[in-house]
Design a protein around this motif. Structure first.
Motif, PDB file in Angstrom:
ATOM      1  N   LYS A 108       0.835  -1.207   0.000  1.00 55.61           N
ATOM      2  CA  LYS A 108       0.000   0.000   0.000  1.00 55.61           C
ATOM      3  C   LYS A 108       0.872   1.260   0.000  1.00 55.61           C
ATOM      4  CE  LYS A 108      -3.578   0.296   2.663  1.00 55.61           C
ATOM      5  NZ  LYS A 108      -4.400   0.251   3.891  1.00 55.61           N
ATOM      6  N   GLU A 109       1.917   1.263   0.840  1.00 57.86           N
ATOM      7  CA  GLU A 109       2.798   2.429   0.886  1.00 57.86           C
ATOM      8  C   GLU A 109       3.526   2.610  -0.441  1.00 57.86           C
ATOM      9  OE1 GLU A 109       2.863   4.625   3.644  1.00 57.86           O
ATOM     10  OE2 GLU A 109       1.094   3.353   3.872  1.00 57.86           O
ATOM     11  N   ILE A 110       3.936   1.503  -1.049  1.00 55.61           N
ATOM     12  CA  ILE A 110       4.605   1.583  -2.353  1.00 55.61           C
ATOM     13  C   ILE A 110       3.650   2.115  -3.416  1.00 55.61           C
ATOM     14  CG2 ILE A 110       5.622   0.177  -4.199  1.00 55.61           C
ATOM     15  CD1 ILE A 110       6.786  -1.606  -1.937  1.00 55.61           C
ATOM     16  N   PHE A 111       2.389   1.697  -3.350  1.00 55.78           N
ATOM     17  CA  PHE A 111       1.396   2.205  -4.295  1.00 55.78           C
ATOM     18  C   PHE A 111       1.207   3.711  -4.116  1.00 55.78           C
ATOM     19  CE2 PHE A 111      -2.808   3.194  -5.907  1.00 55.78           C
ATOM     20  CZ  PHE A 111      -2.851   2.489  -7.109  1.00 55.78           C
ATOM     21  N   TYR A 112       1.186   4.163  -2.867  1.00 55.74           N
ATOM     22  CA  TYR A 112       1.101   5.610  -2.619  1.00 55.74           C
ATOM     23  C   TYR A 112       2.291   6.326  -3.248  1.00 55.74           C
ATOM     24  CZ  TYR A 112      -2.863   5.978   0.632  1.00 55.74           C
ATOM     25  OH  TYR A 112      -4.116   6.003   1.183  1.00 55.74           O
ATOM     26  N   GLY A 113       3.486   5.779  -3.039  1.00 54.09           N
ATOM     27  CA  GLY A 113       4.684   6.442  -3.547  1.00 54.09           C
ATOM     28  C   GLY A 113       4.817   6.390  -5.050  1.00 54.09           C
ATOM     29  N   ARG A 114       4.325   5.321  -5.664  1.00 57.92           N
ATOM     30  CA  ARG A 114       4.547   5.113  -7.094  1.00 57.92           C
ATOM     31  C   ARG A 114       3.358   5.529  -7.955  1.00 57.92           C
ATOM     32  NH1 ARG A 114       6.005  -0.800  -7.863  1.00 57.92           N
ATOM     33  NH2 ARG A 114       8.046  -0.085  -7.107  1.00 57.92           N
ATOM     34  N   SER A 115       2.131   5.324  -7.465  1.00 57.49           N
ATOM     35  CA  SER A 115       0.975   5.437  -8.353  1.00 57.49           C
ATOM     36  C   SER A 115      -0.135   6.369  -7.887  1.00 57.49           C
ATOM     37  CB  SER A 115       0.364   4.037  -8.579  1.00 57.49           C
ATOM     38  OG  SER A 115       1.320   3.133  -9.065  1.00 57.49           O
ATOM     39  N   MET A 116      -0.314   6.569  -6.586  1.00 59.37           N
ATOM     40  CA  MET A 116      -1.481   7.327  -6.118  1.00 59.37           C
ATOM     41  C   MET A 116      -1.400   8.794  -6.501  1.00 59.37           C
ATOM     42  SD  MET A 116      -4.361   6.688  -4.519  1.00 59.37           S
ATOM     43  CE  MET A 116      -4.284   5.480  -3.200  1.00 59.37           C
ATOM     44  N   LYS A 117      -0.214   9.367  -6.374  1.00 57.97           N
ATOM     45  CA  LYS A 117       0.026  10.764  -6.766  1.00 57.97           C
ATOM     46  C   LYS A 117      -0.801  11.758  -5.949  1.00 57.97           C
ATOM     47  CE  LYS A 117       2.701   9.181  -9.999  1.00 57.97           C
ATOM     48  NZ  LYS A 117       4.167   9.178  -9.806  1.00 57.97           N
ATOM     49  N   ASP A 118      -1.147  11.390  -4.727  1.00 58.16           N
ATOM     50  CA  ASP A 118      -1.815  12.352  -3.852  1.00 58.16           C
ATOM     51  C   ASP A 118      -0.757  12.986  -2.952  1.00 58.16           C
ATOM     52  OD1 ASP A 118      -1.199  10.341  -2.098  1.00 58.16           O
ATOM     53  OD2 ASP A 118      -3.183  10.246  -1.164  1.00 58.16           O
ATOM     54  N   ASP A 119      -1.183  13.599  -1.836  1.00 55.59           N
ATOM     55  CA  ASP A 119      -0.243  14.316  -0.974  1.00 55.59           C
ATOM     56  C   ASP A 119       0.105  13.559   0.305  1.00 55.59           C
ATOM     57  OD1 ASP A 119      -0.022  16.712  -2.593  1.00 55.59           O
ATOM     58  OD2 ASP A 119      -2.098  17.110  -2.039  1.00 55.59           O
ATOM     59  N   LYS A 120      -0.210  12.274   0.387  1.00 55.96           N
ATOM     60  CA  LYS A 120       0.123  11.516   1.585  1.00 55.96           C
ATOM     61  C   LYS A 120       1.616  11.196   1.610  1.00 55.96           C
ATOM     62  CE  LYS A 120       0.194   7.149   2.644  1.00 55.96           C
ATOM     63  NZ  LYS A 120       1.216   7.062   3.710  1.00 55.96           N
ATOM     64  N   PRO A 121       2.332  11.599   2.652  1.00 58.61           N
ATOM     65  CA  PRO A 121       3.754  11.264   2.732  1.00 58.61           C
ATOM     66  C   PRO A 121       3.958   9.793   3.079  1.00 58.61           C
ATOM     67  CG  PRO A 121       3.206  13.184   4.095  1.00 58.61           C
ATOM     68  CD  PRO A 121       1.922  12.509   3.721  1.00 58.61           C
ATOM     69  N   ILE A 122       5.104   9.266   2.685  1.00 54.75           N
ATOM     70  CA  ILE A 122       5.527   7.925   3.075  1.00 54.75           C
ATOM     71  C   ILE A 122       6.441   8.058   4.289  1.00 54.75           C
ATOM     72  CG2 ILE A 122       6.603   5.778   2.308  1.00 54.75           C
ATOM     73  CD1 ILE A 122       4.131   6.642   0.701  1.00 54.75           C
ATOM     74  N   GLU A 123       6.162   7.305   5.336  1.00 59.65           N
ATOM     75  CA  GLU A 123       6.948   7.395   6.564  1.00 59.65           C
ATOM     76  C   GLU A 123       7.907   6.210   6.703  1.00 59.65           C
ATOM     77  OE1 GLU A 123       7.530   9.448   8.843  1.00 59.65           O
ATOM     78  OE2 GLU A 123       5.941  10.964   8.818  1.00 59.65           O
ATOM     79  N   LEU A 124       8.948   6.413   7.507  1.00 64.98           N
ATOM     80  CA  LEU A 124       9.904   5.347   7.800  1.00 64.98           C
ATOM     81  C   LEU A 124       9.413   4.433   8.922  1.00 64.98           C
ATOM     82  CD1 LEU A 124      13.284   7.297   7.614  1.00 64.98           C
ATOM     83  CD2 LEU A 124      12.522   5.484   6.072  1.00 64.98           C
ATOM     84  N   PHE A 125       8.242   4.724   9.461  1.00 68.87           N
ATOM     85  CA  PHE A 125       7.705   3.924  10.554  1.00 68.87           C
ATOM     86  C   PHE A 125       6.895   2.745  10.026  1.00 68.87           C
ATOM     87  CE2 PHE A 125       8.066   8.190  12.474  1.00 68.87           C
ATOM     88  CZ  PHE A 125       8.901   7.883  13.534  1.00 68.87           C
ATOM     89  N   PHE A 126       6.933   1.644  10.777  1.00 69.02           N
ATOM     90  CA  PHE A 126       6.051   0.510  10.527  1.00 69.02           C
ATOM     91  C   PHE A 126       5.204   0.345  11.783  1.00 69.02           C
ATOM     92  CE2 PHE A 126       4.716  -3.899  10.411  1.00 69.02           C
ATOM     93  CZ  PHE A 126       4.317  -4.048   9.096  1.00 69.02           C
ATOM     94  N   ASP A 127       3.936   0.668  11.674  1.00 71.88           N
ATOM     95  CA  ASP A 127       3.076   0.753  12.850  1.00 71.88           C
ATOM     96  C   ASP A 127       2.448  -0.586  13.220  1.00 71.88           C
ATOM     97  OD1 ASP A 127       3.598   3.422  13.093  1.00 71.88           O
ATOM     98  OD2 ASP A 127       1.785   4.081  12.053  1.00 71.88           O
ATOM     99  N   LEU A 128       2.470  -0.846  14.523  1.00 67.92           N
ATOM    100  CA  LEU A 128       1.802  -2.000  15.105  1.00 67.92           C
ATOM    101  C   LEU A 128       0.893  -1.514  16.223  1.00 67.92           C
ATOM    102  CD1 LEU A 128       5.005  -4.168  15.414  1.00 67.92           C
ATOM    103  CD2 LEU A 128       3.125  -4.685  13.862  1.00 67.92           C
ATOM    104  N   SER A 129      -0.156  -2.239  16.452  1.00 68.75           N
ATOM    105  CA  SER A 129      -1.079  -1.901  17.527  1.00 68.75           C
ATOM    106  C   SER A 129      -0.706  -2.664  18.787  1.00 68.75           C
ATOM    107  CB  SER A 129      -2.508  -2.258  17.106  1.00 68.75           C
ATOM    108  OG  SER A 129      -3.386  -2.204  18.214  1.00 68.75           O
ATOM    109  N   TYR A 130      -1.238  -2.218  19.921  1.00 70.15           N
ATOM    110  CA  TYR A 130      -1.235  -3.106  21.075  1.00 70.15           C
ATOM    111  C   TYR A 130      -2.058  -4.342  20.721  1.00 70.15           C
ATOM    112  CZ  TYR A 130       0.613   0.614  24.055  1.00 70.15           C
ATOM    113  OH  TYR A 130       1.408   1.571  24.621  1.00 70.15           O
TER     114      TYR A 130
END
Length: 285
Positions: A108-130
């Protein structure tokens, strides 16, 4: 009803639930060597997008936007359930259940960076929940529908003041051991590329209308505003009391995380701001 109403590999409702999606129960915290290599390769690609100058510029724009200094509107696109048409099961190369979920998050993050072309930044974090379980206000009764992303019909169980006692205050139980095991595995897989972190994201809105409709039924709820306002007030009083108890529990147990970063904040987009406190909440052990 995310998993209940999903159509494919992405079983959540919106972007903000990726941390929960990426968190495994104790019996799934295992990733084989082949899957690790697939995930490392994808993480490297995410890292490259995150470090690009144009990506850093997007973050700057969000800070300006939320501080009312922006000179242009920002666009955040979240396909929600449509992700299952963008990332399909046949695209996944991992074999393990947890690895496939992590693969979806990275794709999903790669799709944002390569194809979505919106303004959502890609972060270096990998989020996990409790890792947690949470009881519901009531046992919900789905009558029909809900399969493959379709609409569904349910029975509203609160029909009179006599039914108020059926409503239970939700209770949260956190499995700290499993939480740390998820975090340790992510640190092992993504070392040197992405930064795993625990995000206590328990909601994106504290609005009570969804719960009210779930308890009463959507059509009944609208009618009761006119026909039985006393019942509306009684149910809302119960929902308010239970929600405040939930917030108190989360605060006292240090389970809340800041959302002044790339956290999803509903229709407002992303929460980047320097105008709120900055800090890190430790994981309770």
């Amino acid at each position: 009803m995310g998993a209940f109403n999903a159509t494919g590999v992405w079983t959540e409702v919106n972007y903000g639930q990726k941390a929960i999606f990426a968190t495994a129960p104790s019996d799934e915290i295992n990733i084989n060597k082949k899957d690790k290599e697939v995930l490392k390769d994808l993480a490297f690609k995410v890292q490259k997008f995150a470090l690009e100058e144009k990506n850093l510029e997007k973050k700057k724009l969000w800070y300006e936007h939320n501080e009312l200094k922006s000179k242009k509107p920002l666009i955040f696109c979240d396909p929600e359930n449509g992700w299952n048409e963008i990332i399909t099961e046949d695209m996944l190369n991992c074999s393990g259940r947890l690895a496939r979920r992590w693969e979806v998050v990275l794709l999903k993050e790669i799709f944002y960076g390569r194809s979505m072309k919106d303004d959502k930044p890609i972060e270096l974090f990998f989020d996990l929940s409790y890792s947690f379980s949470e009881s519901d206000w009531i046992d919900r009764r789905v009558i029909s529908g809900g399969l493959h992303g379709g609409s569904y019909k349910w029975e509203g169980q609160i029909k009179s003041l006599d039914d108020i006692d059926k409503i239970n205050f939700p209770k949260i139980e956190v499995d700290y051991k499993t939480t740390l095991e998820n975090l340790n595995l992510a640190n092992d897989v993504f070392e040197g590329m992405l930064i795993p972190r625990i995000k206590g994201q328990w909601w994106w809105t504290l609005g009570l209308t969804y719960d009210l409709a779930s308890l009463m039924g959507l059509e009944n709820m609208f009618l009761y505003f006119y026909d039985n306002p006393e019942l509306i007030y009684a149910v809302l009083d119960k929902l308010i009391e239970g929600t405040l108890l939930k917030l108190k529990f989360l605060e006292e147990n240090n389970l809340l995380s800041l959302n002044n970063d790339d956290s999803y904040v509903g229709s407002g987009g992303l929460g980047y701001t320097t105008e709120l406190p900055i800090g890190v909440f430790p994981i309770k052990t």
